[in-house]
Design an enzyme around this catalytic site. Structure first.
Site, PDB file in Angstrom:
ATOM      1  CE1 TYR A  72      -4.152   1.676   1.660  1.00  0.00           C
ATOM      2  CE2 TYR A  72      -2.409   3.133   2.392  1.00  0.00           C
ATOM      3  CZ  TYR A  72      -3.744   2.887   2.186  1.00  0.00           C
ATOM      4  OH  TYR A  72      -4.670   3.830   2.509  1.00  0.00           O
ATOM      5  CG  PHE A 124     -11.299  14.093 -23.482  1.00  0.00           C
ATOM      6  CD1 PHE A 124     -11.581  13.629 -24.753  1.00  0.00           C
ATOM      7  CD2 PHE A 124     -11.654  13.319 -22.395  1.00  0.00           C
ATOM      8  CE1 PHE A 124     -12.213  12.398 -24.930  1.00  0.00           C
ATOM      9  CE2 PHE A 124     -12.274  12.091 -22.563  1.00  0.00           C
ATOM     10  CZ  PHE A 124     -12.557  11.633 -23.836  1.00  0.00           C
ATOM     11  CG  ASP A 125     -15.897  13.890 -24.099  1.00  0.00           C
ATOM     12  OD1 ASP A 125     -14.995  14.361 -24.824  1.00  0.00           O
ATOM     13  OD2 ASP A 125     -16.691  13.036 -24.484  1.00  0.00           O
ATOM     14  CG  ASP A 216      -5.940  15.992 -21.459  1.00  0.00           C
ATOM     15  OD1 ASP A 216      -5.403  14.887 -21.345  1.00  0.00           O
ATOM     16  OD2 ASP A 216      -7.169  16.131 -21.595  1.00  0.00           O
ATOM     17  CB  ALA A 218      -4.380  10.930 -23.423  1.00  0.00           C
ATOM     18  CE  LYS A 259      -7.460   7.841 -24.076  1.00  0.00           C
ATOM     19  NZ  LYS A 259      -8.210   7.830 -22.804  1.00  0.00           N
ATOM     20  CG  HIS A 453     -21.596  10.744 -26.601  1.00  0.00           C
ATOM     21  ND1 HIS A 453     -21.736  11.824 -25.767  1.00  0.00           N
ATOM     22  CD2 HIS A 453     -20.309  10.353 -26.468  1.00  0.00           C
ATOM     23  CE1 HIS A 453     -20.597  12.090 -25.171  1.00  0.00           C
ATOM     24  NE2 HIS A 453     -19.712  11.203 -25.563  1.00  0.00           N
TER      25      HIS A 453
HETATM   26  N1  F0G Z   1      -7.956  13.201 -21.917  1.00  0.00           N
HETATM   27  C1  F0G Z   1      -8.029  12.837 -23.216  1.00  0.00           C
HETATM   28  C2  F0G Z   1      -7.393  13.698 -24.249  1.00  0.00           C
HETATM   29  C3  F0G Z   1      -8.697  11.648 -23.580  1.00  0.00           C
HETATM   30  O1  F0G Z   1      -8.777  11.308 -24.868  1.00  0.00           O
HETATM   31  C4  F0G Z   1      -9.276  10.849 -22.570  1.00  0.00           C
HETATM   32  C5  F0G Z   1     -10.007   9.618 -22.901  1.00  0.00           C
HETATM   33  C6  F0G Z   1      -9.176  11.267 -21.233  1.00  0.00           C
HETATM   34  C7  F0G Z   1      -8.507  12.453 -20.943  1.00  0.00           C
HETATM   35  C8  F0G Z   1      -9.791  10.483 -20.101  1.00  0.00           C
HETATM   36  O2  F0G Z   1      -9.020   9.377 -19.826  1.00  0.00           O
HETATM   37  O3  F0G Z   1     -10.465   7.380 -20.290  1.00  0.00           O
HETATM   38  O4  F0G Z   1      -8.380   7.206 -18.906  1.00  0.00           O
HETATM   39  O5  F0G Z   1     -10.372   8.314 -18.007  1.00  0.00           O
HETATM   40  N2  F0G Z   1     -10.370   9.304 -24.063  1.00  0.00           N
HETATM   41  C9  F0G Z   1     -11.004   8.076 -24.486  1.00  0.00           C
HETATM   42  C10 F0G Z   1     -11.357   8.147 -25.950  1.00  0.00           C
HETATM   43  C11 F0G Z   1     -12.115   7.593 -23.630  1.00  0.00           C
HETATM   44  O6  F0G Z   1     -12.028   7.211 -26.462  1.00  0.00           O
HETATM   45  O7  F0G Z   1     -10.958   9.095 -26.634  1.00  0.00           O
HETATM   46  P1  F0G Z   1      -9.606   7.998 -19.231  1.00  0.00           P
END
Ligand code: F0G
Length: 461
Positions: A72, A124-125, A216, A218, A259, A453
């Protein structure tokens, strides 16, 4: 003589995929109310819904799993993971999280402020959702050529429009801008890269007004590869030299390791600001797990430590970016309209130009997702009227987005170019018959429009 290169790996283990009949697929589509998120993965032949958490791990990553130390506090695997992150990002403080959106949550808690602006290229969303829940105003300032799906060339369509950023700061006052976030690569408009020059200039502008900057990240290695290939002065730099320079300009970075971490789960937040790190630690303890695991198993941190190194290998990146480009070129041979140049993690088909006879309120890109699954068992995802559509907060009138695309996300090290050919041929067939398709009607969308979506239901018109 220069020979054509192929995948820089041998396939050591395989996973069988099931082919289905068109009749079966029509039934599954109906049951799923024509929403690809609601299909079962086992009913999909080639899955291009996402590139997230779908990478194939290498033999070295699988061996690393066995070294996982599941303690841990002070977990041995954490230190390996931390060293790998520091090596690539050059940021001194690293907080693991269970996936990217948990890092987004922590970052939003620290940097998004009620009634204040969060400037991004295209948020990102998951950050947007977190920011909006906190009452922050998330605005997208990607350059004009990146904001639509027409084909005007630009090597870095993910860049932020600096003039727009400056204007907002001057108009609203620097105290009303709480953060600027650059997403590398920019997922929403095609996996398009951001140039080093743009990252540097955004950082300079932000510093001038004392606004913190976040990356950000990824798809950090894909972005670095594009810089190496396309930007003056970087041809002879290694990928790690480029990533370190990219992160030298920001205060904090968030990462979805699903990713470019080449693993199936994980994320982190890294920063150079000790105070930010301390708040992140507290938030992680409450929401994720202790500072040295943040919701990740030791074995997953081990695999990630290795994956982050492998993703920076140039042979890998050349293969990766070429495969996406290969699919893009095949689609172009059929005359299919896509966002060009192709980006890092997928090909984005322009739904508007593909189905000019289907108006945006009848979801042309979603119709294409349905047609592609119906014809070939290939699953892609809509990034258009359904995913990006919103509503006027007062009148509830729908607001339709500029970008109307279907994303074909390519998983890392998973599919061969024969799979790409199947996708291209199926889309070629649909394109030839494009006048026979009608749109869709949205019959279920839930309460939160920005998340509709995932669970939406449609009917065929
Ligand atoms: N930031 C970016 C640019 C992303 O594309 C994603 C996830 C996240 C943050 C969130 O990361 O999924 O590990 O919690 N993108 C995926 C997609 C879901 O299909 O583009 P996560």
């Amino acid at each position: 003589m220069k020979f054509q290169t192929a995948e820089p790996f041998r396939i050591k283990m395989v996973e069988k995929v099931r082919r289905t009949t068109k009749e079966e697929r029509l039934k599954y589509l109906k049951e799923a109310q024509y929403n690809a998120f609601r299909l079962k993965a086992e009913d999909v032949y080639i899955d291009c819904l996402t590139d997230s958490g779908t990478s194939a791990m290498s033999n070295e990553q699988w061996s690393a799993l066995m070294l996982g130390d599941e303690s841990y506090a002070g977990c041995k695997s954490f230190y390996k993971f931390e060293a790998s992150v520091k090596d690539i990002l050059g940021l001194p403080y690293v907080q693991p999280t269970h996936q990217g959106r948990a890092a987004d949550f922590i970052m939003a808690q620290i940097y998004a402020k009620k009634g204040k602006y969060a400037i991004g290229n295209m948020h990102f969303d998951t950050f947007r959702g977190n920011a909006e829940m906190l009452g922050a105003l998330a605005v997208d300032y990607v350059i004009e050529k990146g904001a639509n799906a027409n084909n005007e060339y630009h090597p870095f369509k993910g860049n932020i429009d600096l003039a727009k950023m400056q204007r907002l700061i001057e108009e609203k006052g620097k105290e009303n801008i709480s953060v600027v976030i650059v997403t590398i690569t920019c997922n929403n408009n095609g996996g398009q890269p951001v140039s080093m020059e743009n990252i540097r200039e955004v950082s300079k502008l932000a510093k001038k007004y004392n606004i913190p900057m976040v990356l950000d990240s990824a798809r950090l290695a894909e972005n670095a590869y594009f810089i190496q290939q396309r930007e003056e002065g970087y041809r002879n730099k290694s990928i790690k030299e480029i990533t370190r320079e990219m992160f030298s300009y920001c205060e904090t970075a968030t990462m979805s390791s699903k990713k470019d971490g080449l693993v199936n789960i994980g994320g982190f937040l890294a920063t150079r600001n000790k105070e930010v790190f301390e708040i992140a630690n507290q938030l992680a303890i409450v929401h994720e797990g202790f500072i040295t695991y943040g919701g990740m198993a030791g074995r997953d941190m081990e695999a990630l430590a290795v994956g982050l190194q492998e993703v920076c290998e140039e042979d890998y990146l050349a293969y990766r970016i070429n495969q996406v480009n290969y699919l893009g070129n095949k689609l172009k041979e059929f005359g299919i309209p896509i966002i060009e140049p192709t980006g890092g993690h997928g090909v984005y088909v322009d739904g508007r130009r593909f189905f000019p006879n289907i108006p945006q309120h009848e979801f042309p890109s979603q119709r294409l997702v349905v047609a592609l699954y119906e014809e070939a068992g290939v699953r892609a995802v809509e990034l258009g009227a359904c995913a990006f559509g919103s509503k006027d907060p007062i009148t509830r009138e729908p607001i339709w987005p500029e970008l109307e695309t279907m994303r074909i996300a390519i998983s890392r090290r998973v599919y061969t170019n024969s799979h790409m050919d199947v996708i291209a041929n199926a889309l070629g067939y649909i394109y030839q018959n494009r006048n026979n398709y009608k749109g869709l009607k949205l019959i279920y969308e839930g309460n939160i429009t920005s998340l509709r979506h995932f669970t939406a239901g449609f009917a065929l018109l």
